[in-house]
Write a protein that holds these residues in place. Structure first.
Motif, PDB file in Angstrom:
ATOM      1  N   UNK A 253      -8.505  14.043  -0.519  1.00 24.20           N
ATOM      2  CA  UNK A 253      -6.908  14.561  -1.631  1.00 24.20           C
ATOM      3  C   UNK A 253      -8.011  14.672  -2.116  1.00 24.20           C
ATOM      4  N   UNK A 254      -9.304  15.510  -2.581  1.00 20.18           N
ATOM      5  CA  UNK A 254      -9.679  16.074  -3.848  1.00 20.18           C
ATOM      6  C   UNK A 254      -9.267  17.062  -4.058  1.00 20.18           C
TER       7      UNK A 254
ATOM      8  N   UNK B  91     -14.643  14.877 -23.748  1.00 23.04           N
ATOM      9  CA  UNK B  91     -14.705  14.112 -22.848  1.00 23.04           C
ATOM     10  C   UNK B  91     -14.326  13.963 -21.444  1.00 23.04           C
ATOM     11  N   UNK B  92     -15.556  13.195 -21.132  1.00 24.58           N
ATOM     12  CA  UNK B  92     -15.449  13.057 -19.645  1.00 24.58           C
ATOM     13  C   UNK B  92     -14.628  12.598 -18.657  1.00 24.58           C
ATOM     14  N   UNK B  93     -13.607  12.919 -17.702  1.00 31.10           N
ATOM     15  CA  UNK B  93     -12.939  12.862 -17.073  1.00 31.10           C
ATOM     16  C   UNK B  93     -12.408  12.395 -15.911  1.00 31.10           C
ATOM     17  N   UNK B  94     -11.897  11.707 -15.390  1.00 29.69           N
ATOM     18  CA  UNK B  94     -11.999  11.223 -14.452  1.00 29.69           C
ATOM     19  C   UNK B  94     -10.276  11.488 -13.277  1.00 29.69           C
ATOM     20  N   UNK B  95     -10.644  12.882 -12.634  1.00 31.68           N
ATOM     21  CA  UNK B  95      -9.910  13.909 -12.936  1.00 31.68           C
ATOM     22  C   UNK B  95      -8.675  13.379 -11.093  1.00 31.68           C
ATOM     23  N   UNK B  96      -7.360  13.771 -11.657  1.00 39.38           N
ATOM     24  CA  UNK B  96      -6.125  13.617 -10.444  1.00 39.38           C
ATOM     25  C   UNK B  96      -6.652  13.735  -9.374  1.00 39.38           C
ATOM     26  N   UNK B  97      -6.502  12.335  -8.928  1.00 39.58           N
ATOM     27  CA  UNK B  97      -6.237  12.593  -7.020  1.00 39.58           C
ATOM     28  C   UNK B  97      -5.908  11.937  -6.338  1.00 39.58           C
ATOM     29  N   UNK B  98      -5.085  12.112  -4.756  1.00 38.61           N
ATOM     30  CA  UNK B  98      -4.458  11.227  -3.916  1.00 38.61           C
ATOM     31  C   UNK B  98      -5.592  10.122  -3.659  1.00 38.61           C
ATOM     32  N   UNK B  99      -4.656   8.996  -3.730  1.00 37.69           N
ATOM     33  CA  UNK B  99      -5.443   7.992  -3.429  1.00 37.69           C
ATOM     34  C   UNK B  99      -4.787   6.911  -2.772  1.00 37.69           C
TER      35      UNK B  99
ATOM     36  N   UNK C 234       0.870  -0.886  -0.372  1.00 41.02           N
ATOM     37  CA  UNK C 234       0.537   0.054  -0.417  1.00 41.02           C
ATOM     38  C   UNK C 234       1.069   1.441  -0.201  1.00 41.02           C
ATOM     39  N   UNK C 235      -0.005   2.616  -0.825  1.00 39.87           N
ATOM     40  CA  UNK C 235       1.533   3.320  -0.906  1.00 39.87           C
ATOM     41  C   UNK C 235       0.309   4.819  -1.478  1.00 39.87           C
ATOM     42  N   UNK C 236       0.573   6.004  -1.180  1.00 44.66           N
ATOM     43  CA  UNK C 236      -0.093   6.470  -1.224  1.00 44.66           C
ATOM     44  C   UNK C 236       0.023   7.613  -2.615  1.00 44.66           C
ATOM     45  N   UNK C 237      -0.778   7.739  -3.336  1.00 44.59           N
ATOM     46  CA  UNK C 237      -0.438   7.834  -4.864  1.00 44.59           C
ATOM     47  C   UNK C 237      -1.472   7.958  -5.854  1.00 44.59           C
TER      48      UNK C 237
ATOM     49  N   UNK D 156      -5.428   7.285   8.211  1.00 41.06           N
ATOM     50  CA  UNK D 156      -6.213   7.398   7.007  1.00 41.06           C
ATOM     51  C   UNK D 156      -7.390   7.372   6.218  1.00 41.06           C
ATOM     52  N   UNK D 157      -7.792   8.508   6.214  1.00 40.94           N
ATOM     53  CA  UNK D 157      -9.047   8.821   5.922  1.00 40.94           C
ATOM     54  C   UNK D 157      -9.888   8.664   4.581  1.00 40.94           C
ATOM     55  N   UNK D 158     -10.050   6.794   4.121  1.00 41.60           N
ATOM     56  CA  UNK D 158     -10.567   7.064   2.465  1.00 41.60           C
ATOM     57  C   UNK D 158     -12.158   7.570   2.003  1.00 41.60           C
ATOM     58  N   UNK D 159     -12.346   7.373   0.847  1.00 43.63           N
ATOM     59  CA  UNK D 159     -13.745   8.051   0.465  1.00 43.63           C
ATOM     60  C   UNK D 159     -14.714   6.391   0.342  1.00 43.63           C
TER      61      UNK D 159
END
Length: 297
Positions: A274-275, A203-211, A128-131, A241-244
């Motif tokens: 991260x959003x 195009x629709x986008x998936x925005x870059x976000x810390x995950x 696991x890592x933050x990427x 680590x608080x995740x969605x």
């Protein structure tokens, strides 16, 4: 032995020419068959022979072959009898080669991209890592979260297919996980060399976000049906680590062992903090990709 005053050109047999030039007799026969060289014939015995003109032609063929020119193209070159015509033909060949170089460059970039997937699998399983979730461009999406082959037929047969990945959008619902959308996505930087590079703004986008990132494997028979990401949420809880409650699972590779197929996915779980500005908060239900049009492939 020529008599004094005999000005006839020297004649060479096919084997003599082959030895003289270091070209195989079979190659010379092929040139004859393709109509590139026409040997002379001895009127007495019918044997083929070659004089300077034919030898020079074979030398020219050999020169062109050394730059990988095909016999049909060489025949075309021999049919051009002006310098302007030759210049135009060389321009055409140069343009064709430059286009081929560009295709090979793109192919090499795609191979590097695929190798990167393999390295990710090799080194990332259950680690696991933050990427950063790479910005992605949504080419196709359905609202069932399941593969429907009738829907992806055109994607599968489109040149853009080798530039992207299938991606499941998955929602955490209590202790269970359910896919609510299946997308075909081309991520950065591959969109920049894809056939759709000039259409990405549409195009629709998936925005870059810390995950929170990891690699997980799923049996091919159950992938997309029995998702289980409990371990990544356990890891997140243990490390505060608080995740969605949403997950992006990008299919990246399949390992085949006999009749068993194991699918590997890059897993991105966006972090609550991260959003980017303007996106929903941690409790939101909206997906991170925009609602622009999908490409009709």
């Amino acid at each position: 032995q020529k008599r004094k005053g005999d000005r006839r050109m020297k004649r060479y047999s096919i084997h003599s020419v082959a030895e003289l030039l270091g070209v195989s007799a079979d190659a010379i026969r092929l040139y004859e068959k393709e109509g590139l060289v026409k040997p002379l014939r001895d009127e007495k015995n019918g044997y083929r022979y070659y004089e300077n003109e034919q030898i020079h032609k074979i030398m020219g063929i050999h020169l062109y072959r050394q730059i990988d020119m095909g016999l049909s193209q060489i025949k075309r070159m021999f049919g051009i009898d002006t310098f302007d015509g030759l210049e135009s033909e060389f321009d055409r060949l140069i343009d064709s080669n430059e286009a081929q170089i560009e295709r090979l460059r793109i192919k090499t970039d795609k191979l590097r991209f695929m190798k990167q997937h393999i390295m990710s699998v090799k080194h990332g399983i259950d680690r696991y890592e933050i990427r950063e979730l790479p910005t992605g461009y949504v080419i196709h999406a359905n609202s069932t979260g399941e593969i429907k082959y009738s829907e992806i037929k055109e994607i599968f047969n489109n040149p853009a297919f080798s530039f992207g990945n299938m991606c499941y959008h998955i929602k955490k619902q209590g202790d269970s996980f359910a896919s609510d959308s299946l997308m075909f996505v081309i991520r950065e930087p591959m969109i920049g060399i894809s056939p759709l590079k000039d259409e990405k703004k549409e195009l629709g986008r998936i925005e870059g976000v810390k995950s929170l990132y990891t690699i997980q494997s799923f049996d091919e028979k159950t992938a997309g049906i029995e998702w289980d990401f409990s371990r990544i949420y356990e890891y997140a809880g243990k490390h505060e680590i608080e995740c969605t409650d949403e997950i992006y699972a990008f299919y990246i590779y399949s390992l085949v062992a006999g009749e068993k197929i194991m699918d590997y996915y890059e897993i991105f779980v966006p972090l609550c903090d991260g959003k980017k500005h303007g996106e929903e908060d941690c409790a939101g239900d909206e997906k991170l990709y925009g609602q622009k049009k999908m490409i009709n492939l």
